[in-house]
Design an enzyme around this catalytic site. Structure first.
Site, PDB file in Angstrom:
ATOM      1  N   ASP A 118      -8.204 -21.208  35.668  1.00  0.00           N
ATOM      2  CA  ASP A 118      -7.877 -20.288  34.581  1.00  0.00           C
ATOM      3  C   ASP A 118      -7.603 -18.893  35.123  1.00  0.00           C
ATOM      4  O   ASP A 118      -8.502 -18.234  35.655  1.00  0.00           O
ATOM      5  CB  ASP A 118      -9.036 -20.248  33.581  1.00  0.00           C
ATOM      6  N   ASP A 322       0.211 -16.200  32.151  1.00  0.00           N
ATOM      7  CA  ASP A 322      -0.996 -17.016  32.045  1.00  0.00           C
ATOM      8  C   ASP A 322      -0.688 -18.461  32.417  1.00  0.00           C
ATOM      9  O   ASP A 322       0.211 -19.075  31.846  1.00  0.00           O
ATOM     10  CB  ASP A 322      -1.527 -16.934  30.608  1.00  0.00           C
TER      11      ASP A 322
END
Length: 444
Positions: A118, A322
């Site tokens: 992440d 992201d």
């Protein structure tokens, strides 16, 4: 002539086997951190849906649903940050989940497990025995008492103090919350982490991580924890001390791994490399913000107001890149102009997009072998990203739907991982830059 897109393009990522490779490295400890040697580290990433037997449409629906949920969590974080009155206040909520897994091992002797990767959070953590509350994971739960290299972290350690929420009893205890109400709670500890396969591996000591014995929520069941690659001191990239990392996500219809590279292995030497400045947001210091200055569709530079994608003084707005969000989400004003441009330039009838979970789809006649689509260029500060058609349009040959992989947002914008496929993306924390270049990722 706009670039064609093949009708054989599949909808979503299919099964990806896991492989890991490590260049020989050593490690040293400084200020409680571990650093990889200049040789760097190479790890293979696999998609979280790779263990499932899903149809292409099911894969699309799963990824869009996760992307929408992550967007809502990120927007909620931005709203909380905007309410903070102090410039040094960090919201204790993190996006959670992700789209890719990496395999690694922890402890001495090493116990293998997989973790969600992440770029939107910092903490490294895994489930630990004895569990007060642990979710079912695909590998054995780590038992600290079985490892000779396990050590707890004191409350005076700088990484304990970097936690958004911690207590002292008497060692450092943490609580890390995610936007879907999932939490991990336990003690902050130090361990040896091992990367690679039996034929080529390296062990790096003194990695600080969360040893979670109370882990609640359904957001992490694909793995046994999470590896944060954000910009904060707790993240793996910060603890390795390598200064930079890169990844290269293979095509959505590929069955090969995506390389994740640390240190010198992350360097890019291609002549086509472009570089843009990363922006810091004190309200959300873990995120990688970019300055999106404009968008071109076909030959038309869209008349998007410059303030549309700007980061606001209260920490709201802006655009982040992201790895854990599937598609790109654009602020409403910018998205509406982009959508209108595609409707005008794609010479096909607009179709009902609801089966896919997307917003804009076109109907392709069954007799059509290929479809012309307009070019799409994202203009970042000092760098123009000319996307290949596969990175923003997708065709389902079964339903005849030809869809735009971009949707609307409000409050912040996100540059998703589908738009990043077959691009090597380099994050350089020392220079504060992001670089990219078109790359055949399965050959990197």
């Amino acid at each position: 002539m706009p670039p064609p897109i093949s009708s054989s393009l599949m909808l979503l990522l299919v099964l990806i086997p896991v492989s890991h490779f490590i260049s020989p490295a050593c490690s040293t400890s400084r200020h409680g951190f571990s650093s990889a040697a200049p040789d760097g580290i190479r790890v293979g990433l696999t998609h979280v849906d790779s263990r499932g037997n899903f149809t292409k449409l099911e894969l699309l629906q799963r990824r869009i649903e996760r992307g929408n949920h992550r967007l809502e969590r990120l927007k909620g974080m931005a709203k909380l940050a905007a309410l903070d009155t102090g410039n040094d206040i960090q919201s204790p909520i993190h996006p959670g989940n992700g789209e890719f897994l990496m395999n690694l091992a922890i402890g001495t002797p090493p116990l293998a497990f997989s973790a969600i990767v992440d770029t939107g959070s910092d903490l490294i953590w895994t489930q630990c025995k004895p569990c007060t509350d642990c979710f079912t994971q695909p590998t054995p739960i780590f038992n600290p008492s079985s490892s000779s290299s396990f050590a707890t972290i004191s409350c005076t350690n700088s990484l304990c103090q970097a936690l958004p929420t911690s207590t002292c009893s008497p060692t450092c205890e943490y609580l890390y919350s995610y936007g879907d109400s999932s939490t991990t709670q336990g003690i902050l500890a130090s361990e040896t982490f091992t990367f690679g396969s039996s034929s080529s591996k390296v062990s790096i000591p003194h990695i600080v991580f969360g040893c979670g014995d109370d882990n609640e929520g359904g957001g992490f069941s694909q793995g046994a924890g999470l590896v944060g690659l954000g910009r904060g001191p707790l993240s793996l990239i910060s603890q390795l001390g390598s200064g930079k990392f890169s990844y290269c996500l293979t095509s959505i219809d590929e069955t090969k791994t995506s390389p994740l590279l640390f240190g010198s292995l992350a360097s890019m030497h291609d002549k086509g490399v472009q570089t843009t400045q990363l922006i810091k947001n004190p309200a959300q210091p873990s995120f990688y913000y970019l300055s999106l200055e404009g968008i071109t569709v076909g030959k038309t530079l869209l008349s998007i107001p410059k303030s549309t994608f700007a980061l606001q003084q209260d920490g709201s707005g802006g655009l982040i890149i992201d790895s854990g969000t599937t598609i790109t989400y654009l602020e409403e004003v910018g998205y509406n102009l982009l959508r209108k441009a595609f409707v005008n330039q794609v010479k096909l009838p607009v179709a009902d997009a609801s089966p896919t979970g997307l917003d804009l789809c076109f109907s392709v006649p069954s007799s059509t072998s290929e479809v012309a689509v307009p070019k799409l260029i994202f203009h970042f500060q000092g760098a123009d990203l000319d996307l290949p058609p596969d990175n923003y349009m997708i065709l389902d040959s079964e339903t005849g739907l030809f869809c735009l992989l971009i949707m609307q947002s409000s409050g912040m914008s996100i540059f998703g991982n589908v738009q990043q496929q077959n691009m090597q993306i380099l994050y350089d924390s020392e220079k504060g830059t992001m670089s990219f270049a078109p790359t055949q990722c399965d050959q990197l």
